[in-house]
Enzyme design. Sequence first.
Site, PDB file in Angstrom:
ATOM      1  N   CYS A  93       0.488  -1.351  -0.130  1.00 36.24           N
ATOM      2  CA  CYS A  93       0.133   0.352   0.064  1.00 36.24           C
ATOM      3  C   CYS A  93       1.147   1.507  -0.420  1.00 36.24           C
ATOM      4  O   CYS A  93       2.176   1.431   1.085  1.00 36.24           O
ATOM      5  CB  CYS A  93      -0.714   0.008   1.089  1.00 36.24           C
TER       6      CYS A  93
ATOM      7  N   CYS B 223       0.820   3.179   3.652  1.00 37.07           N
ATOM      8  CA  CYS B 223       1.298   2.583   4.413  1.00 37.07           C
ATOM      9  C   CYS B 223       2.028   1.464   5.159  1.00 37.07           C
ATOM     10  O   CYS B 223       1.764   1.273   6.121  1.00 37.07           O
ATOM     11  CB  CYS B 223      -0.561   2.227   5.798  1.00 37.07           C
TER      12      CYS B 223
ATOM     13  N   CYS C  33      -7.356  -1.252   1.583  1.00 37.85           N
ATOM     14  CA  CYS C  33      -6.060  -1.331   2.086  1.00 37.85           C
ATOM     15  C   CYS C  33      -6.769  -1.556   3.915  1.00 37.85           C
ATOM     16  O   CYS C  33      -7.998  -0.592   4.111  1.00 37.85           O
ATOM     17  CB  CYS C  33      -4.790  -0.009   2.569  1.00 37.85           C
TER      18      CYS C  33
ATOM     19  N   CYS D 252      -5.228   1.099   6.739  1.00 35.77           N
ATOM     20  CA  CYS D 252      -5.314   2.533   6.480  1.00 35.77           C
ATOM     21  C   CYS D 252      -6.496   3.143   5.893  1.00 35.77           C
ATOM     22  O   CYS D 252      -7.093   4.146   5.963  1.00 35.77           O
ATOM     23  CB  CYS D 252      -3.973   3.173   5.941  1.00 35.77           C
TER      24      CYS D 252
ATOM     25  N   CYS E 279      -8.674  -5.160 -10.026  1.00 34.10           N
ATOM     26  CA  CYS E 279      -8.281  -3.407 -11.094  1.00 34.10           C
ATOM     27  C   CYS E 279      -7.733  -1.990  -9.860  1.00 34.10           C
ATOM     28  O   CYS E 279      -8.306  -1.564  -9.493  1.00 34.10           O
ATOM     29  CB  CYS E 279      -9.400  -3.393 -12.124  1.00 34.10           C
TER      30      CYS E 279
HETATM   31 FE    FE Z   1      -2.678   0.692   3.836  1.00 39.15          FE
END
Ligand code: FE
Length: 331
Positions: free
Chosen positions: A247, A250, A296, A299, A319
Amino acid sequence: MSFSTTLYTLVLAAVSFGGMTACSSLVQSQSGVPIAIKNNLPMPVREAVVGSPAPEFELAKPDGTKVSLKDLAGKPAVLIFWTAWCPSCKAEAPRVNQLAAEYKDRGVRVLGINIGEGLARVKEGIKDFDIKYEVVRDADAQVAEIYKVVGTPTVVFLDNKGIVRYFGNKLPADYAVRLDKLFDSESESKTASVANDEYKGEKIVKTEVEWRKELTPAQFHVLREKGTERAYTGEYTDNHEHGIYHCAACGLRLFSSDAKFESGTGWASFYQPIAAVNVMEETDVSLGESRTEVLCSRCGSHLGHVFDDGPKPTGLRYCINSIALKFEKQK
Ligand code: FE
């Protein structure tokens, strides 16, 4: 019907977005405080429960038989919070029936938890929705409150240790993949690669000002404002190197290059996340059609969408915006 057991007939909204109906209402909690039950709410409340032990409860079926969380122990379980007036709940019922039938032999209990409706209405709902799984009544909405349910339907997956592993407003597209992983969370966590990769439930919460400081304007737009990068402009669309995609907000490990494939869409595409719990799914009706947004788990940042036209083994296509990812090359 007593006041405390009555679903407040105050229905705040039953809004239709391109065929997707969002349900919201107020129900009376046992503490006397009305709880707003809505659909398509922002994430923070939902994020709070994934990775935590499921709160204990004991509720009665329409015939009076009691079912408690302890009765579900030892195997994964699926809870679906619903009301009889909620069109989205009706729309989801056939999929939950199918899941219940598929996993019955493996001991998975599927429990429909009706929030705050009278006995006659619950029975009516079971008949109207053609519900084939067990239903219990959360007459005073106390269980909905402790589970932090803010909308109907709300679907919760528990692993065989009673830990909440999924919390969302619909069955996830890859529910079979996710459920299969919940049968023996202990032995699974002994696998080093999974133990390192699997999201453990910790949260990262920052203010908009803080995110703006840490992210570029383009990253902020996609990750925190649910933007989409233009097709074929993403850094990783054609990346064929071996490694892990984190991510960008984060750092949580989200996707492996092992699950990346050429979708021809112009966006980086994966057939599964690195661990099912590492991403969350939400219904997204922003373009006037119902899509499934991927976020995510740690976060809450927007990553992209998931569609059911992907390759084997999952049939899914995640995607994902490259700008929402940070690639770490591995040898
Ligand atoms: Fe994250």
